[in-house]
Scaffold this active site. Sequence first.
Site, PDB file in Angstrom:
ATOM      1  N   SER A   1       7.460  47.013  31.220  1.00 63.04           N
ATOM      2  CA  SER A   1       7.480  46.614  29.806  1.00 63.04           C
ATOM      3  C   SER A   1       6.608  47.463  28.903  1.00 63.04           C
ATOM      4  CB  SER A   1       7.066  45.144  29.690  1.00 63.04           C
ATOM      5  OG  SER A   1       8.012  44.312  30.321  1.00 63.04           O
TER       6      SER A   1
ATOM      7  N   HIS B   1      12.832  32.450  25.547  1.00 63.26           N
ATOM      8  CA  HIS B   1      11.898  32.492  24.426  1.00 63.26           C
ATOM      9  C   HIS B   1      12.507  31.934  23.152  1.00 63.26           C
ATOM     10  CE1 HIS B   1      10.111  35.575  27.100  1.00 63.26           C
ATOM     11  NE2 HIS B   1       8.961  35.193  26.550  1.00 63.26           N
TER      12      HIS B   1
ATOM     13  N   CYS C   1       9.506  39.774  25.617  1.00 61.56           N
ATOM     14  CA  CYS C   1      10.801  39.168  25.912  1.00 61.56           C
ATOM     15  C   CYS C   1      11.779  40.216  26.437  1.00 61.56           C
ATOM     16  CB  CYS C   1      11.359  38.500  24.658  1.00 61.56           C
ATOM     17  SG  CYS C   1      13.031  37.844  24.872  1.00 61.56           S
TER      18      CYS C   1
END
Length: 622
Positions: free
Chosen positions: A325, A370, A383
Site C-alpha cells: 500500500s 469502508h 482502502c
Amino acid sequence: MLDTSLESRRREERILVSRTLIAGTLVAVCLGLVVLRLWHLQKELYDHFSVLSTDNRVKVQPIPPTRGLIYDAKGTVLVDNHPSFSLDITLEKVENLEQTIAELGRLIPIEAKDRARFERLKRQRMRFQGVPIRINLTPEEVARFAVDAYRFPGVEVRAELVRTYPYGELLAHALGYVGRINEQEMGSIDVSNYAGTNFIGKNGVEKAHEAVLHGRVGYQQVEVNAAGRILRTLESTPPGAGQDLLLYLDLRLQRAASEALGDRRGAVVAIDPRNGGVLALVSKPGFDPNPFVEGIAPGAYHALLYSQDKPLYNRAVRGQYPPGSTVKPFVGLAGLANGVTTPRKTVYCSGSFGLPGQSHRFRCWRRSGHGSVNLEQAIVQSCDVYFYTLANQLGIDRLHDFLSEFGFGAKTGVDISGELPGLLPSREWKRRARRQEWYPGETVIVGIGQGYFLATPLQLAVATATMANRGHFIQPRLARASRVPGEAAASDFPLVSRRVEAGDAHRWDEIIRDMALVVESGRGTAHRIRSSEYRIAGKTGTAQVFSLGKGTYNASKIPERMRDHALFIAFAPVEDPRIAVAVLVENGGHGGSDAAPVARRVMDMYLGGSQLIPTEGSSDAD
C-alpha cells in the site's frame, strides 16, 4: 732399419709444412671469428647489451598510492588505512623457490592457505613483482626474519597500508570493502596503474568510487648490486594519493536506524529530498567487512554465504519486494493527473471488488468494507477497493507510465554497486518475459502494490523524496564530494535531476495533505507515530509473502518467515521536507505497528524530536 733416405726426409717435411699451414689457417679463422664476433657485439649489438646491462644494475619499482579515506557528513572517519607487513618473494631473484619457501617456513609459520594464495597470486604477477607468501606479520615475525634476511635473496618484508573499517557491521552494506585483486579484475583494470597494488574495491561505495579512491601509481629507479639489494635511488616519480570521499551519510543517523530496526531482518533508507543525499542506508543482518580485506577464512565465508538470514545480501538496494500500500499515494496522484478521479469522487467499498463479468473477488483488508470513501479517506484508511477501482480505470499503460516517472522499475543510479531495478510490470514486459497477454485482474492488484510489482527500499525512499519535492526527482547519492588529502577545498559531485509532471500544483498538495493525515488522523494507519514537534506525511504498507487464497491471515498460525512484510514511507517536516524515509521489516507484520515506529525514531534523531514511546496494541491495517 730406419729409412734415412733423402726422399723420406722430404716427405716428412712436406707433411709438417702442410699440417702447420692447416693449423695456422684454423687458428687464423678462429681468431677472425672471435674478432668478427667482438666487432658485432660492440658495434651492432651495443645498444641492446647496454640496455640489458643497465637493467641488471637499474630496476624500476612501482610505488603504490595511498587509498583515499571516507568521511561522513560530520567529518567522522568511516574508513581508514593501517600499516600491515607482508613477506614477499620476487620470483626472478630466487633460484630454488621450493627450497626457499621450505627454509622460510622454519622461521615463520606458512600454512596451506598461505601457499594457496601465493600460487594464485603468482599467476597474476610479473616475475619482477613481489608475491606475498605471508601477510599480516607480527612484529616478532618481522624481527625474526630480519636477523636471517641475508640468507634469502629475493625475499623481503614489505610494508603497506591496509584498509580498516572501524564501524564494522554498521556500515558494511553502504561502504562495501576492498579485497585482493583477482584474475577477472586483472583483465578489466589498467594493470600499469595497479602495479604494486594488491587491493581493489569489491562492492558498495568502495567499488563505485574506485577511480577516485585508488589514486595514481608512482615509480622509482633504483641501483642494485648483483644480489639485487638496493644501493641507491636514481630517480623517483611520487604516487598521486587517492582522493578522500565526503559522504552525505550521517553516522549518528545510521546508528539510530540500525538500533531502531533491532535484530529484525530488513532495511532502512533515509534521503535528504533537497539534494538526493543518502543520509542512512541500513541492511540487516550485516557482516564485518574487515576479514574480507586480507582474505576471509573459507569456513567463516561459507557460514555467511549460506546463512538463512543472508547477511551478505544488501536488502536496501538489492532486496526486491512488493511495495504494497505504500504505492497508493502515487496511484492516487496518477488518477488526478490523468483526470480519472477527483478529490471528492467517491467509491463504495463493501469489502471486496469484482471486475465486470468475472466471479473472482479482490478483497479489501477490512472484510466489512469502508463504505463510501473519497481519495483522502482511501489513503488515510488504506482502502484497497478504492485503488482496485482506480487502477482498473487508469489501465496498466497509464499506470505504468506514470509510476515509472518516480523511478519504479529502473535503477535509481545510486553510487553503490549491485543495485537491482525492481519490476514495474507492463504489457510489453509480460509479453517478453512470460510470453503471455496482460489481464485486467493484474492491473487491479498492481494498484495496491502487489502482483508482479517489485521495488527496493531505496526506490521507495527516492519516490517518497520526489513526492516531498512535489515532482522534483533527484538521483540519490552517498558521496557528496571528493577532496585531495590535506586540502580544505572539495569538489562536489553534480546533482542529476528531472521533473515529474502531474499537472496543477494543487494535485501534489492534495496527496501530501492526505499522507499527513495518515499520521495525524485518529483513523490513519500510522497515527501511533504522530509527533507534536513536527509534522509527518507517510503511508503504511503490507506486502504478502504468499497467497492465502480464500483463507484468513493469522500471523500466530503462520511460520515467521512466511508472514507479511511491513513497510512504511514518510517525509518530514511536511512544510519544508528535510528527510524522506523508507522502512522494510521482513516478515514484520503490519506497516503501522512494526515499520512506522522505526521511521519515527530515525526522523527524531535527524530533526531533534523526542524519542517515540511505542503505543501498545496493533492493527490489522497496513
